[in-house]
Design a protein around this motif. Structure first.
Motif, short mmCIF file in Angstrom:
data_model
loop_
_atom_site.label_atom_id
_atom_site.label_comp_id
_atom_site.label_asym_id
_atom_site.label_seq_id
_atom_site.Cartn_x
_atom_site.Cartn_y
_atom_site.Cartn_z
N HIS A 6 6.52 33.28 -9.08
CA HIS A 6 5.25 33.21 -9.79
C HIS A 6 5.02 31.80 -10.31
N ALA A 7 3.79 31.31 -10.19
CA ALA A 7 3.44 30.04 -10.82
C ALA A 7 1.93 29.98 -10.88
N ASP A 8 1.42 29.21 -11.85
CA ASP A 8 -0.03 29.17 -12.01
C ASP A 8 -0.70 28.17 -11.09
N ASP A 9 0.04 27.14 -10.65
CA ASP A 9 -0.56 26.22 -9.68
C ASP A 9 0.51 25.74 -8.69
N ALA A 10 0.05 25.05 -7.67
CA ALA A 10 0.92 24.66 -6.56
C ALA A 10 2.04 23.73 -7.03
N HIS A 11 1.67 22.83 -7.96
CA HIS A 11 2.64 21.85 -8.45
C HIS A 11 3.81 22.56 -9.15
N LEU A 12 3.47 23.50 -10.03
CA LEU A 12 4.52 24.27 -10.72
C LEU A 12 5.29 25.13 -9.73
N ALA A 13 4.59 25.66 -8.74
CA ALA A 13 5.26 26.50 -7.75
C ALA A 13 6.35 25.70 -7.03
N LEU A 14 6.03 24.45 -6.68
CA LEU A 14 7.01 23.60 -6.00
C LEU A 14 8.21 23.33 -6.90
N ALA B 64 10.23 26.42 -7.29
CA ALA B 64 10.95 26.71 -6.04
C ALA B 64 12.19 25.83 -5.94
N ARG B 65 12.05 24.57 -6.35
CA ARG B 65 13.21 23.68 -6.33
C ARG B 65 14.32 24.26 -7.22
N ASP B 66 13.94 24.71 -8.43
CA ASP B 66 14.94 25.21 -9.36
C ASP B 66 15.53 26.55 -8.93
N VAL B 67 14.70 27.39 -8.33
CA VAL B 67 15.18 28.74 -8.02
C VAL B 67 15.92 28.77 -6.67
N TYR B 68 15.41 28.02 -5.69
CA TYR B 68 15.95 28.20 -4.33
C TYR B 68 16.78 27.04 -3.79
#
Ligand code: FE2
Ligand code: FE2
Lengths: 89, 301
Positions: free
Chosen positions: A22-30, A33-37
Motif C-alpha cells: 500500500h502507498a498513496d503515491d508512486a514515489h512512496l510505493a517505490l 518496495a525497497r524497504d519491504v522487498y
C-alpha cells in the motif's frame, strides 16, 4: 492504494512479480518496495504498478482463452522425429 | 479444473479461482492471525533494542524486528488477495476480534529472553512455517517462502546469543537457564492444542492448507531442540522429558495456561494490544499527510 511490485534480481534478468504493498503515491510505493522487498540485495531495479491498472485474463474463460494452443503440438520441436545419427537438427 | 480437482492433484489455488466460501474464510482468518502475530511479535524484542549489550547485537536485533514488520506486510498482502482490506483486518485486531499467537503475551524481562526468543520462538515458527510453503493457496505459500528464507537468520542469531551467555559467567549462565525455563513451555504451545482437541485441523489438512498435525510438528521441534539445549549445557525445564529410543518425549503440557492466555489473561495481553492501538493512533498523521501530499500532486486526468 494497492501497488504490485516487480523486481529485477540482477542485470540480464527480467523483472519478476514479488508481491504488493500500500502507498498513496508512486514515489512512496517505490521507497516502501525497497524497504519491504530488497532488504538483502534482492534487486537492482524495481517497478511498481497500480494494481487497479493491471488487466488480467479471467480464470473463468481460461479454457476458451488458452485452448487454441492445445491442439498444435507441431509448434514444438519434440513433435518431429530426428533420424538416428544426424546432428545439428 | 474445478477447486476439488486442483486440491486432489496437489495444485495451487490462485486469487481469482473459484473456491468454497469456507476455504476462503479459513484462509483469511489464518493469514490475518499470522500477520497480526508478526507485527505484535515486534514488541517483546523491540523492548530490548535500546539496551542491546553491543552495537553488533543491536544492529542484528533491529534487522530482525524490521524483518518481522516485513513478514506482517507480506501476509497482509496475501490476505488482501482474498478480497479483504488490510485496514479492516487491523481494525479487527485492535478491537480484539482477531487473535495473534499466544507466545507474544509473555514478557521479555532480561536480555537472555531476546536470545531465547530467536532460538525457541523463531525455531518453532520455522517448524510450523516450512510446511506452509506448500500450502494450497498460492499467495500464502509464496509469502511463506520469502518468510522462511529470512527466519533462519532469526533462529541462528538467537542460538548464537544463547551460546555466548551459556559460555559466560555464572550469572550469564543463570540468565540463559532462566530464559529457557520461562520460554520452553510457551514455545511448545505455539503448535496449538493436541490434534484431538483441534476441531478445524482435519478440514485444513483436507484442503491442503495444513500439511502436518500439531502434535507431529511439536514432536519434531522437541527432537530438534533438546540436543541444542544439551549443547548449551542448559536443562530443559521438564522433569518428565525422556528418550524412548527414537524420540525425546516431553511431559504433559499445561493447556489451562494456554487457554487463559488465549482468553486474554496472559501476563502481557493488555499491554500488547494497547501498545498496538497507540502505535496505530500515533501514526495517523503520517497516513493523512501521505494522502494529502498524493492528492495534491496527482496528475489531473
Ligand atoms: Fe517472522
Ligand atoms: Fe522471525
Amino acid at each position: 492504494m494497492l501497488w504490485e511490485v516487480f523486481v529485477r534480481s540482477r542485470r540480464g534478468l527480467s523483472h519478476t512479480h514479488v508481491g504488493s504493498l500500500h502507498a498513496d503515491d508512486a514515489h512512496l510505493a517505490l521507497r516502501n518496495a525497497r524497504d519491504v522487498y530488497t532488504r538483502r540485495q534482492e534487486g537492482t531495479s524495481i517497478w511498481v504498478v497500480p494494481a487497479a491498472q493491471i488487466v488480467a485474463s479471467s480464470p473463468d474463460e481460461k479454457d476458451a482463452f488458452f485452448d487454441p494452443a492445445g491442439d498444435k503440438p507441431y509448434r514444438h520441436p519434440t513433435f518431429y522425429d530426428v533420424p538416428e545419427g544426424l546432428t545439428h537438427l | 479444473m474445478d477447486f476439488q480437482q486442483v486440491i486432489d492433484t496437489d495444485g495451487r489455488i490462485e486469487p481469482r479461482d473459484q473456491m468454497p466460501d469456507a476455504y476462503r474464510q479459513t484462509l483469511v482468518r489464518q493469514i490475518a492471525q499470522h500477520a497480526h502475530s508478526e507485527i505484535i511479535g515486534m514488541q517483546p524484542e523491540g523492548n530490548w533494542i535500546t539496551r542491546a549489550p553491543s552495537l553488533r547485537r543491536k544492529a542484528i536485533l533491529v534487522a530482525k524486528v524490521q524483518d518481522e514488520a516485513g513478514h506482517g506486510l507480506y501476509l497482509y498482502g496475501a490476505a488482501e488477495t482474498l478480497g479483504v482490506d488490510r485496514a479492516e483486518l487491523l481494525d479487527l485486531l485492535h478491537a480484539g476480534r482477531q487473535k495473534y499467537s499466544t507466545i507474544f503475551n509473555y514478557p521479555t524481562t532480561s536480555w537472555a529472553d531476546v536470545a531465547a526468543i530467536g532460538w525457541l520462538v523463531d525455531g518453532a515458527a520455522i517448524m510450523n512455517q516450512v510446511p506452509l510453503t506448500r500450502c494450497s493457496y498460492g499467495p500464502y505459500a509464496r509469502a511463506m517462502t520469502r518468510i522462511c528464507k529470512e527466519e533462519s537468520f532469526h533462529q541462528r542469531q538467537g542460538f548464537e546469543a544463547m551460546t555466548v551467555l551459556s559460555r559466560g559467567t555464572a550469572a550469564q549462565q543463570q540468565m540463559a537457564q532462566d530464559a529457557l525455563d520461562r520460554w520452553w513451555w510457551p514455545a511448545l504451545m505455539m503448535f496449538g492444542p493436541p490434534d484431538a482437541a483441534s476441531p478445524n485441523s482435519a478440514q485444513s489438512m483436507a484442503w491442503g492448507i495444513k500439511r502436518f498435525g500439531n502434535d507431529e510438528l511439536r514432536q519434531r521441534f522437541v527432537d530438534a531442540t533438546v540436543p541444542q539445549a544439551e549443547f548449551l549445557g542448559l536443562t530443559v525445564p521438564d522433569p518428565a522429558l525422556s528418550w524412548d529410543g527414537e524420540h525425546h518425549r516431553s511431559g504433559e503440557i499445561d493447556w489451562t495456561e494456554f487457554a487463559e492466555v488465549m482468553k486474554g489473561n496472559g501476563p502481557c495481553n493488555r499491554q500488547r494490544l494497547e501498545f498496538r492501538q497507540q502505535a496505530h493512533a500515533d501514526g495517523a498523521w503520517v497516513r493523512e499527510a501521505a494522502q494529502a501530499y498524493a492528492s495534491k500532486h496527482r496528475p489531473v486526468a
